[in-house]
Design an enzyme around this catalytic site. Structure first.
Site, PDB file in Angstrom:
ATOM      1  N   ASP A 249       0.835  -1.210   0.000  1.00 43.72           N
ATOM      2  CA  ASP A 249       0.000   0.000   0.000  1.00 43.72           C
ATOM      3  C   ASP A 249       0.865   1.254   0.000  1.00 43.72           C
ATOM      4  O   ASP A 249       2.056   1.195   0.296  1.00 43.72           O
ATOM      5  CB  ASP A 249      -0.839   0.035   1.286  1.00 43.72           C
ATOM      6  CG  ASP A 249      -1.930  -1.009   1.265  1.00 43.72           C
ATOM      7  OD1 ASP A 249      -2.286  -1.445   0.178  1.00 43.72           O
ATOM      8  OD2 ASP A 249      -2.401  -1.370   2.365  1.00 43.72           O
ATOM      9  N   LYS A 271      -3.815   2.616  -2.090  1.00 45.48           N
ATOM     10  CA  LYS A 271      -5.018   3.424  -2.241  1.00 45.48           C
ATOM     11  C   LYS A 271      -4.847   4.657  -1.376  1.00 45.48           C
ATOM     12  O   LYS A 271      -4.427   4.539  -0.241  1.00 45.48           O
ATOM     13  CB  LYS A 271      -6.254   2.670  -1.728  1.00 45.48           C
ATOM     14  CG  LYS A 271      -6.461   1.356  -2.383  1.00 45.48           C
ATOM     15  CD  LYS A 271      -7.626   0.675  -1.746  1.00 45.48           C
ATOM     16  CE  LYS A 271      -7.405  -0.616  -1.094  1.00 45.48           C
ATOM     17  NZ  LYS A 271      -6.302  -1.418  -1.102  1.00 45.48           N
ATOM     18  N   GLY A 303       0.632  -0.772   9.588  1.00 45.51           N
ATOM     19  CA  GLY A 303       0.085  -1.082  10.917  1.00 45.51           C
ATOM     20  C   GLY A 303      -0.239  -2.544  11.052  1.00 45.51           C
ATOM     21  O   GLY A 303       0.580  -3.412  10.753  1.00 45.51           O
ATOM     22  N   THR A 332      -0.246  -1.548  15.356  1.00 42.28           N
ATOM     23  CA  THR A 332      -1.189  -0.635  14.720  1.00 42.28           C
ATOM     24  C   THR A 332      -0.823   0.825  15.029  1.00 42.28           C
ATOM     25  O   THR A 332      -0.151   1.111  16.036  1.00 42.28           O
ATOM     26  CB  THR A 332      -2.634  -0.961  15.167  1.00 42.28           C
ATOM     27  OG1 THR A 332      -3.522  -0.186  14.371  1.00 42.28           O
ATOM     28  CG2 THR A 332      -2.869  -0.661  16.636  1.00 42.28           C
ATOM     29  N   MET A 384      -7.875   7.915  10.029  1.00 45.67           N
ATOM     30  CA  MET A 384      -8.394   8.562   8.814  1.00 45.67           C
ATOM     31  C   MET A 384      -9.378   9.676   9.182  1.00 45.67           C
ATOM     32  O   MET A 384     -10.460   9.774   8.597  1.00 45.67           O
ATOM     33  CB  MET A 384      -9.084   7.521   7.913  1.00 45.67           C
ATOM     34  CG  MET A 384      -8.123   6.460   7.420  1.00 45.67           C
ATOM     35  SD  MET A 384      -8.914   5.183   6.443  1.00 45.67           S
ATOM     36  CE  MET A 384      -9.438   4.025   7.691  1.00 45.67           C
TER      37      MET A 384
END
Ligand code: SAH
Length: 474
Positions: A249, A271, A303, A332, A384
């Site tokens: 990612d 993404k 994470g 995480t 996020m």
């Protein structure tokens, strides 16, 4: 090559340790592991050695008189650890005269053999030696190899040894047997033994390879932590170094990508919100296709794969397609960022509960239970959360959260570029805008956030200084 490495079988062989202090104790423990018949001779005996009475022969005597009266007949090997230079020379002279192997601790001149640094994955033994020139370097090398070699490697070797006879019976030609072992050690079965220590039934294994000798692929879903490469687990590192192909990612920093096997193929399926590079279904399909080709597929996730990482969705797709998979947890972002910002997520004075939540949901963010999130004595960690921060603040305050609740925004947590911005709940969105906070960033909301003022320790820039100083003075 000044020394030839060999492995000596010491089982039930008489070995003498002269001296009975701390160092001698360590050497005795090592000889004991090799099953030697140990005789320890010294005037004073360390209490740990005394406790081995019964397992080893302890002779409390003057070493010179022991050599004179008993001698070294039938002795295979000597370790001399007396700490007395004159005596060490004498022991060495007698040993040399009688051709008995001797190692004098810390004095290479008085050694007919030297001990390497050992990595023990019984029955696999790896020894590292610098030929006596730099023992500390050998130890460093050993540490590095230790990290790379799985703990269960010995179990795999034992398993292979257990099924050896059966394999010989099933595959009559040497070539077939060699092919079997090649398949076996490359297979997901052997990686499963290494990763879990669980042994499959030997009949199943042999039958499987007799019917289907092609390589079986497997997917490893690997959590690599929030960014600092040193927060990788040993298991993650090992899987990364065995992979044929790596899908990763955007969140994965390049320092971590540099650790994957040099000739592995790398695919970015990253993404970033709103800019989906590769669709989730396509990522799932890529994982399946490569595994079906018999590859070891490594799927790197920032994470932990199961915390807001869509790991569950990928595993469901693999399971439906009948692909083998293993999951390796990672640290995480909440845990990593909190530590590196000096924010204990729980603290008896502030919070007995931690909630990990995301403000970026498949459906509406409004499915969250705001009245519960607004309660005191808990820590909210928001993943996020940048884009929806104002909405988050409004909802929490409307549901009764004190608008002065401390908050911390952690951008690029655990990385060289880490920034920690402190404030109060009501000004959170404004801070994000004013300080141009960029993703990845984590929001910590609750009394504990203010502790960063006192407890922060990670200052990436200063971090390098001690090393530079060492270099300068060296
Ligand atoms: N599976 C990941 C989370 C993926 S969601 C994990 O367990 O950490 C991505 C979000 O995680 C980012 O938008 C950000 O909120 C958070 N995040 C991940 N790495 C971060 C980092 N180094 N610093 C701050 N936040 C991070």
């Amino acid at each position: 090559m000044e020394y030839l490495p060999i492995n000596i079988k010491l089982k039930e062989k008489k070995c003498v340790v002269f001296g009975a202090g701390n160092v001698a104790f360590r050497k005795i423990q090592m000889l004991n592991k090799a099953g030697a018949h140990i005789i320890c001779v010294a005037k004073t005996i360390h209490k740990d050695i005394q406790q081995m009475w019964g397992d080893i022969v302890i002779i409390q005597d003057d070493i010179s008189s022991y050599l004179r009266t008993v001698g070294l007949e039938n002795i295979t090997l000597i370790i001399s650890a007396t700490g007395d230079a004159k005596l060490a020379q004498h022991i060495f002279d007698v040993a040399k005269q009688q051709n008995v192997l001797i190692n004098t601790v810390d004095d290479q001149r008085l050694c007919s053999y030297i001990s390497p640094a050992i990595i023990n994955r019984k029955p696999i033994i790896i020894s590292v030696s610098s030929g006596g020139s730099a023992p500390v370097l050998s130890k460093k090398i050993r540490e590095n190899i230790e990290k790379l070699l799985p703990h269960n490697l010995g179990k795999l070797a034992m398993y292979a040894s257990n099924i050896r006879k059966q394999v010989k019976k099933t595959f009559s030609s040497m070539q077939d047997r060699r092919q079997f072992w090649e398949y076996f050690f490359n297979s997901s079965l052997s990686s499963r033994i290494i990763n879990t220590g669980l042994m499959p039934d030997s009949n199943d294994v042999i039958e499987m390879f007799s019917n289907k000798p092609e390589k079986v692929g497997e997917v490893f879903l690997v959590g690599v932590g929030p960014g600092d490469p040193e927060l990788l687990t040993i298991k993650a590192l090992r899987v990364m170094q065995q992979a044929d192909i790596v899908l990763y990612d955007n969140l994965i920093p390049k320092e971590i990508l540099e650790l994957v096997r040099r000739d592995a193929e790398l695919i970015n399926v990253g993404k970033s919100m709103g800019n989906h590079k590769v669709k989730q279904v396509d990522t799932n399909q890529l994982l399946i296709d490569h595994a079906l080709e018999g590859k070891q597929v490594c799927r790197l996730k920032g994470g932990d794969p199961f915390i807001f990482g869509r790991g569950g969705e990928e595993i469901q797709a693999l399971r439906s397609a009948g692909i083998n998979y293993q999951i390796i947890p990672g640290i995480t972002a909440a845990i990593g960022c909190a530590s590196y910002a000096g924010i204990p997520l729980t603290h008896r004075d502030y919070a007995q509960k931690v909630v990990f939540l995301t403000a970026h949901c498949k459906n509406s963010i409004d499915t969250l239970e705001w009245s519960s999130l607004a309660q005191d004595r808990q820590t909210l960690v928001v993943y996020m959360g940048l884009m929806k921060s104002q909405f988050l603040v409004d909802k929490l305050i409307a549901n009764g959260k004190n608008k002065k609740t401390p908050v911390a925004i952690i951008e690029n947590g655990t990385r060289e570029t880490q920034r920690v911005i402190m404030g109060n709940l009501y000004e959170l969105a404004e801070l994000i805008k004013h300080k141009t906070v960029k993703s990845p960033a984590l929001l910590i909301i609750g009394g504990v956030a203010q502790l960063s003022n006192d407890l922060a320790w990670f200052q990436p820039q200063n971090h390098l200084k001690p090393h530079l100083n060492v270099l300068k003075t060296a």
